[in-house]
Structure formats: C-alpha cells, structure tokens
Design an enzyme around this catalytic site. Structure first.
Site, PDB file in Angstrom:
ATOM      1  N   GLY A  46       0.794  -1.230   0.000  1.00 46.20           N
ATOM      2  CA  GLY A  46       0.000   0.000   0.000  1.00 46.20           C
ATOM      3  C   GLY A  46       0.821   1.272   0.000  1.00 46.20           C
ATOM      4  O   GLY A  46       2.012   1.284  -0.343  1.00 46.20           O
ATOM      5  N   LYS A  57      10.744   7.552   5.866  1.00 49.29           N
ATOM      6  CA  LYS A  57      11.655   7.335   6.998  1.00 49.29           C
ATOM      7  C   LYS A  57      13.063   6.976   6.528  1.00 49.29           C
ATOM      8  O   LYS A  57      14.046   7.268   7.207  1.00 49.29           O
ATOM      9  CB  LYS A  57      11.100   6.253   7.923  1.00 49.29           C
ATOM     10  CG  LYS A  57      10.322   6.808   9.068  1.00 49.29           C
ATOM     11  CD  LYS A  57       8.957   7.349   8.751  1.00 49.29           C
ATOM     12  CE  LYS A  57       8.794   8.773   8.478  1.00 49.29           C
ATOM     13  NZ  LYS A  57       7.390   9.173   8.261  1.00 49.29           N
ATOM     14  N   GLY A 184       1.496  23.307   4.323  1.00 49.91           N
ATOM     15  CA  GLY A 184       0.744  22.429   5.212  1.00 49.91           C
ATOM     16  C   GLY A 184       1.271  22.498   6.632  1.00 49.91           C
ATOM     17  O   GLY A 184       2.331  23.076   6.885  1.00 49.91           O
ATOM     18  N   VAL A 241      -2.273  31.814   1.944  1.00 47.22           N
ATOM     19  CA  VAL A 241      -1.711  31.866   0.593  1.00 47.22           C
ATOM     20  C   VAL A 241      -2.831  32.215  -0.369  1.00 47.22           C
ATOM     21  O   VAL A 241      -3.864  31.558  -0.406  1.00 47.22           O
ATOM     22  CB  VAL A 241      -1.113  30.489   0.235  1.00 47.22           C
ATOM     23  CG1 VAL A 241      -0.750  30.421  -1.235  1.00 47.22           C
ATOM     24  CG2 VAL A 241       0.093  30.205   1.099  1.00 47.22           C
ATOM     25  N   ALA A 319      -0.264   3.997   9.878  1.00 48.84           N
ATOM     26  CA  ALA A 319      -0.081   2.596   9.513  1.00 48.84           C
ATOM     27  C   ALA A 319      -0.191   1.671  10.726  1.00 48.84           C
ATOM     28  O   ALA A 319      -0.707   0.559  10.618  1.00 48.84           O
ATOM     29  CB  ALA A 319       1.268   2.417   8.838  1.00 48.84           C
ATOM     30  N   HIS A 443      20.789   1.723  32.131  1.00 51.01           N
ATOM     31  CA  HIS A 443      21.500   3.003  32.242  1.00 51.01           C
ATOM     32  C   HIS A 443      22.822   2.918  31.504  1.00 51.01           C
ATOM     33  O   HIS A 443      23.505   1.897  31.606  1.00 51.01           O
ATOM     34  CB  HIS A 443      21.759   3.313  33.726  1.00 51.01           C
ATOM     35  CG  HIS A 443      22.565   4.557  33.936  1.00 51.01           C
ATOM     36  ND1 HIS A 443      22.007   5.821  33.826  1.00 51.01           N
ATOM     37  CD2 HIS A 443      23.883   4.739  34.213  1.00 51.01           C
ATOM     38  CE1 HIS A 443      22.956   6.725  34.049  1.00 51.01           C
ATOM     39  NE2 HIS A 443      24.098   6.098  34.288  1.00 51.01           N
TER      40      HIS A 443
HETATM   41  C1  FAD Z   1       4.531  10.634   2.848  1.00 53.18           C
HETATM   42  C2  FAD Z   1       3.834   9.757   3.855  1.00 53.18           C
HETATM   43  C3  FAD Z   1       4.485   9.394   5.023  1.00 53.18           C
HETATM   44  C4  FAD Z   1       3.860   8.589   5.972  1.00 53.18           C
HETATM   45  N1  FAD Z   1       4.528   8.242   7.110  1.00 53.18           N
HETATM   46  C5  FAD Z   1       3.925   7.473   8.049  1.00 53.18           C
HETATM   47  C6  FAD Z   1       4.601   7.073   9.229  1.00 53.18           C
HETATM   48  O1  FAD Z   1       5.768   7.403   9.434  1.00 53.18           O
HETATM   49  N2  FAD Z   1       3.951   6.309  10.135  1.00 53.18           N
HETATM   50  C7  FAD Z   1       2.646   5.926   9.934  1.00 53.18           C
HETATM   51  O2  FAD Z   1       2.096   5.227  10.802  1.00 53.18           O
HETATM   52  N3  FAD Z   1       1.972   6.283   8.822  1.00 53.18           N
HETATM   53  C8  FAD Z   1       2.578   7.040   7.887  1.00 53.18           C
HETATM   54  N4  FAD Z   1       1.901   7.380   6.732  1.00 53.18           N
HETATM   55  C9  FAD Z   1       0.497   6.970   6.604  1.00 53.18           C
HETATM   56  C10 FAD Z   1       0.394   5.511   6.160  1.00 53.18           C
HETATM   57  O3  FAD Z   1       0.995   5.365   4.900  1.00 53.18           O
HETATM   58  C11 FAD Z   1      -1.066   5.113   6.136  1.00 53.18           C
HETATM   59  O4  FAD Z   1      -1.645   5.364   7.385  1.00 53.18           O
HETATM   60  C12 FAD Z   1      -1.220   3.624   5.794  1.00 53.18           C
HETATM   61  O5  FAD Z   1      -0.630   3.336   4.553  1.00 53.18           O
HETATM   62  C13 FAD Z   1      -2.695   3.257   5.774  1.00 53.18           C
HETATM   63  O6  FAD Z   1      -2.814   1.909   5.439  1.00 53.18           O
HETATM   64  P1  FAD Z   1      -4.134   1.353   4.702  1.00 53.18           P
HETATM   65  O7  FAD Z   1      -3.916  -0.094   4.560  1.00 53.18           O
HETATM   66  O8  FAD Z   1      -5.331   1.842   5.397  1.00 53.18           O
HETATM   67  O9  FAD Z   1      -4.145   2.061   3.253  1.00 53.18           O
HETATM   68  P2  FAD Z   1      -3.037   2.151   2.133  1.00 53.18           P
HETATM   69  O10 FAD Z   1      -1.695   1.829   2.626  1.00 53.18           O
HETATM   70  O11 FAD Z   1      -3.248   3.472   1.488  1.00 53.18           O
HETATM   71  O12 FAD Z   1      -3.423   0.993   1.103  1.00 53.18           O
HETATM   72  C14 FAD Z   1      -4.576   1.064   0.352  1.00 53.18           C
HETATM   73  C15 FAD Z   1      -4.400   0.225  -0.900  1.00 53.18           C
HETATM   74  O13 FAD Z   1      -5.674   0.087  -1.524  1.00 53.18           O
HETATM   75  C16 FAD Z   1      -5.492   0.077  -2.931  1.00 53.18           C
HETATM   76  N5  FAD Z   1      -6.781   0.445  -3.546  1.00 53.18           N
HETATM   77  C17 FAD Z   1      -7.486   1.590  -3.402  1.00 53.18           C
HETATM   78  N6  FAD Z   1      -8.658   1.497  -4.049  1.00 53.18           N
HETATM   79  C18 FAD Z   1      -8.682   0.264  -4.622  1.00 53.18           C
HETATM   80  C19 FAD Z   1      -9.635  -0.449  -5.414  1.00 53.18           C
HETATM   81  N7  FAD Z   1     -10.830   0.073  -5.721  1.00 53.18           N
HETATM   82  N8  FAD Z   1      -9.309  -1.694  -5.839  1.00 53.18           N
HETATM   83  C20 FAD Z   1      -8.112  -2.256  -5.523  1.00 53.18           C
HETATM   84  N9  FAD Z   1      -7.190  -1.638  -4.756  1.00 53.18           N
HETATM   85  C21 FAD Z   1      -7.487  -0.408  -4.318  1.00 53.18           C
HETATM   86  C22 FAD Z   1      -4.374   1.066  -3.177  1.00 53.18           C
HETATM   87  O14 FAD Z   1      -3.700   0.750  -4.380  1.00 53.18           O
HETATM   88  C23 FAD Z   1      -3.486   0.860  -1.946  1.00 53.18           C
HETATM   89  O15 FAD Z   1      -2.412  -0.006  -2.229  1.00 53.18           O
HETATM   90  C24 FAD Z   1       2.521   8.151   5.743  1.00 53.18           C
HETATM   91  C25 FAD Z   1       1.856   8.496   4.561  1.00 53.18           C
HETATM   92  C26 FAD Z   1       2.510   9.277   3.620  1.00 53.18           C
HETATM   93  C27 FAD Z   1       1.781   9.626   2.337  1.00 53.18           C
END
Ligand code: FAD
Length: 460
Positions: A46, A57, A184, A241, A319, A443
């Site tokens: 994802g 990271k 942001g 902005v 995540a 420690h």
């Molecule tokens: C730049 C950045 C930095 C981040 N850093 C952190 C961090 O340090 N720590 C942390 O905890 N979180 C972090 N996050 C957030 C983290 O990535 C998300 O919270 C996490 O990925 C959520 O997991 P999820 O499984 O809910 O969704 P996602 O990981 O978004 O996975 C969803 C998946 O669903 C698929 N999908 C969507 N619609 C469809 C469909 N209709 N059919 C088939 N597939 C589909 C997509 O392709 C995707 O692969 C960060 C996010 C970003 C953008």
C-alpha cells in the site's frame, strides 16, 4: 496474467493490500479462511510501503545522517561537507522498498492468500468485480474494505507531479535544487521540509494554522519549530496563501501581500478516503460527512457482510493503527470476541528533534475537562543525552491526580520514536506513575527518562 470472465468463490475478499489489508488477509488465512486480496498496485504494502512511511523514513534517516555529520564537529570529529549522490539516495530508498515488498510476497505465499491485481468494485453485497483482474469476479461471504486515502489537492495548485507534488511524489525526489514551498501543517509537511532542507533545497514552510501539528501539545512542538527555522529559509504560520498559480518554471503565490516564486511546491493539505472507485451504491455501506467509512469497534460498516479497516475509516490515519484494525477485522469475521479499542495509539513525527505522543494530550485533557496533572522533565540531566549532545528534549507525563493512572505521555527529543512504544504499553496495561518509577531501566539510555519523569512526581 489472463484477463477475462472468471468467477471464484471465497470466504473473504480484502480490497486494498496496504497495512490494513495485508494484516487482515494474513490473519484471516491463519484463522482458516480462504482469502483473496485485491490491489491496484503490483505488490502488497500500500501507501505505507510504496509511497509513504518507508520511503519517508529512509529519507529522514539520510537527512539525519547529513545532520549527524554536521553535529560531529561539536564532538571533535571533522567529517567535512557531505556530498550527496542523489541517484544513490533514490536507489537506496527504492531498494529498501523492493526488499520489503518481496518479504510481503513471501508472507502472502506462506499464508496461502491469493492475490489479484486490479481495481475492484462492488457489484452487490456478495460480489466484487475486478474488470482487469485475472479473476474478474469474486463471490464472497465477507469483505473488508481497506482502500486507504489519497492526498487532498489545493484549489489553485493542482497536482501535476512536476511543479506541484503530493507528499508521495515528493519522496521520489524528482529534483532537490532551488526553492521549494512546503504547504501544510501536518507531520508530512514537517518531515518533508526537513528532508528537502537537508538535501540542499531552499525550503519555505507555510502553514495555515497558528500551530504546526495542531493535535499535539504546543510546548512539545515549539522546540521542533525553532530547530526547523534554523535549517530552512523560513516558517510562516497562520499564513494565508492567495493567488497561487503554476507557471512553466514554477509556482507563484501571494503571501502577506508580496509575491513569492518557488521552483516547486509540495502540498500537504490532508487526506481524503479512496471510496469512489468502489461503487458503494451497490451495497449498504454508508459514508460519513467527510467521505470516510464509519465503523464500530468491531470494524463493522452499515452493510452486515462488509467490514472496513485502516485509513479509509478515518482518524488516526496511521499505519500502526491500520495494521491493528486490519487484524481485528479478520478476527471479528472469524468469530473471535475482540474489539478495536486501543487506549494509546502512538503518533511519531520524524523531525529533528522528534516528537512522539500517545494517550491523552494536555490539550485534549483541557478541552474535554478531564481531571489531570502534568509532570515535565527536560533532558538536561540525562547522561545518555548529554554524551550525544542531545539534551534538547523533554518528557511530559499526563496522569490522574488521585489514582496516578498514566493517561498520556509526550516526548520531544532525539530517539523519541524508540521510546514511545514503552509508553503505549504502560498506558494499555493501566500503569500508574509508580509502576514506571519502580521499573529498573537500563542506564545510560533514553528510556530511563520515562522512569525519571515518573519519579519527579513524588519528589516534588
Ligand atoms: C509521505 C507519507 C508518510 C507517511 N509516514 C507514516 C509514518 O511514518 N507512520 C505511519 O504510521 N503512517 C505514515 N503514513 C500513513 C500511512 O501510509 C497510512 O496510514 C497507511 O498506509 C494506511 O494503510 P491502509 O492499509 O489503510 O491504506 P493504504 O496503505 O493506502 O493501502 C490502500 C491500498 O488500496 C489500494 N486500492 C485503493 N482502491 C482500490 C480499489 N478500488 N481496488 C483495488 N485496490 C485499491 C491502493 O492501491 C493501496 O495499495 C505516511 C503516509 C505518507 C503519504
């Protein structure tokens, strides 16, 4: 891959192969369910693996390495000015992602989870269609929606992957030269401002809010803003902005009456749920007013056959929480008596210094009128912090003044990300401050600062 008409029956289909989706799929398979996971991407992982946590990271670590080289001079070690090979930085980051993606593929095979590549949508509350998939239709007993979120665009600065980047696109480091606007006030904005600054961009961070990270306590955020101000061109808060335009060579904005030009902008304006591709109108799944899928503590949506987990269900968009909620969804479907009710979801912001907190913040306690007391301990007396030249930290404990139950812990400082796990465990286990005070910590380490703050409560 053969594309065509091909229907299969399954106990469970998980739509989305991110942390929520793969955690749910692996757990369901462990519990004996025939499971398919469908994702539009080539591999599992994802946003977190392919365009979020891991890439960001890895880059934060590279930025920290550059910064450590600078700090080393204070410790008597001259490392000289770092020379950055951007191609090697990109290759290292991509290699890290690919190694982890292969690991997930292996786990998928080991669990016997079947993977289908393609976009999925609901035909009804029993069938999912994947028009381009090698299996084009899945008849399911239960489904889990784990489709995550995507970046919300700025009205005047549409994403083009060239001049205006999403945080995920920014991780690909298309170019780090010149002037970069980061727009942001969330953790992505802070982390990316730090990374681009370390890699040589002239970064200006503009936040619309009065405080960066508005959900964190202001006293934990202040040191981070001060440190950032020294590393980048400028930090503008409560800034509006206006008249933003994209030109052939960059981005122009009006800020407090003057026009500013940047080579590119990274826009961190929050996230919106990925639901419209799912054709939820063919099911009974309802959305909330912000477009997320509300679920109960057993991850159930308003459609009795369909659960949801991860970012698509709303805050906190992290995540760690997605992994947890995905596992709960699978266990509920398997009939286990579990609920999703964590007391403490750790939040970490990988800035320098880092910020981490879990449980109740002081800000939330005041807003909610929760009886609380606060103990604060700066890191000046820590031997470990002193030796590293990192006494610029603070530990903050929020506790119930009568029972001394630990309600929340916040940290600003180096390695805060590695300390917050213990804090979450303490809160989940219902620790009182004396429990932390009486635990023998190694420690000299940073984690003994947690015992120190707890001991400071009785010594006052
Ligand atoms: C730049 C950045 C930095 C981040 N850093 C952190 C961090 O340090 N720590 C942390 O905890 N979180 C972090 N996050 C957030 C983290 O990535 C998300 O919270 C996490 O990925 C959520 O997991 P999820 O499984 O809910 O969704 P996602 O990981 O978004 O996975 C969803 C998946 O669903 C698929 N999908 C969507 N619609 C469809 C469909 N209709 N059919 C088939 N597939 C589909 C997509 O392709 C995707 O692969 C960060 C996010 C970003 C953008």
């Amino acid at each position: 891959m053969v594309v065509g008409e091909f229907t299969q029956e399954t106990d469970l289909v998980v739509i989305g192969g991110g942390p929520a989706g793969y955690a749910a799929a692996f757990r369901a398979a462990e519990l004996g369910h025939k499971t398919f996971v469908v994702d539009a991407r080539d591999g599992l992982g994802g946003t977190c693996l392919h365009a979020g946590c891991i890439g960001s990271k890895t880059l934060v670590h590279i930025a920290d390495t550059i910064d450590s080289a600078r700090r080393a001079a204070d410790l008597g070690v001259q490392l000289g000015s770092p020379r950055i090979d951007l191609d090697q930085v990109r290759a290292w980051t991509q290699g890290t992602i690919e190694r982890l993606a292969q690991g997930l593929e292996g786990l998928c095979r080991k669990h016997g989870v079947q993977r289908v590549r393609g976009m999925a949508h609901f035909a009804d509350s029993r069938h999912v269609d994947i028009p381009q998939g090698e299996v084009s239709r899945l008849k399911f007993k239960r489904a889990i929606i784990a489709t995550g979120c995507r970046s919300r665009a700025h009205g005047d600065l549409p994403f083009d992957g060239l001049r205006v980047l999403t945080p995920a696109q920014a991780l690909e480091l298309p170019d780090v030269s010149g002037d970069v606007l980061v727009l942001g006030h969330d953790y992505m904005a802070l982390e990316l401002a730090g990374v681009y600054g370390a890699l040589g961009s002239r970064v200006t961070l503009i936040g619309q809010n009065e405080q960066l990270l508005p959900q964190a306590d202001a006293d934990l955020v202040r040191p981070v803003v001060r440190a950032l101000e020294q590393r980048i061109e400028g930090v503008h808060l409560a800034a509006s902005v206006t008249d933003a335009t994209v030109t052939d060579t960059g981005v122009e904005i009006s800020l407090d009456g003057s026009t500013r030009r940047f080579d590119r902008a990274i826009v961190c304006q929050g996230l919106e749920a990925c639901t419209e591709s799912l054709q939820l109108q063919h099911t009974k799944v309802a959305l909330d007013k912000d477009g997320f899928i509300p679920v109960d503590e057993r991850t159930r949506t308003t459609d009795q056959r369909i659960h949801a987990a991860g970012d698509v269900t709303g805050d906190p968009l992290l995540a760690d929480r997605a992994l947890h909620q995905g596992r709960i969804a699978a266990e509920v479907i398997a009939g286990l008596d579990v609920i999703d009710d964590p007391r403490a979801v750790p939040v970490v912001v990988f800035t320098d210094p880092q910020i981490a907190w879990c449980g109740l913040t002081e800000t939330a306690a005041k807003l909610e009128g929760t009886a609380h007391a606060v103990a604060r301990l700066p890191w000046g007396a820590s031997g470990r912090a002193a030796g590293m030249g990192r006494t610029d930290g603070v530990t903050k404990m929020i506790y119930d003044p009568d029972s001394k139950l630990v309600l929340g812990i916040g940290l600003t400082g180096a390695h805060a990300s590695e300390m917050i796990g213990q804090c979450a465990l303490a809160i989940e286990m219902g620790a009182v401050t004396d429990d932390l005070a009486a635990t023998v910590h190694p420690h000299p380490t940073m984690c003994e600062l947690l015992a120190d703050v707890a001991r400071s409560i009785d010594s006052r």
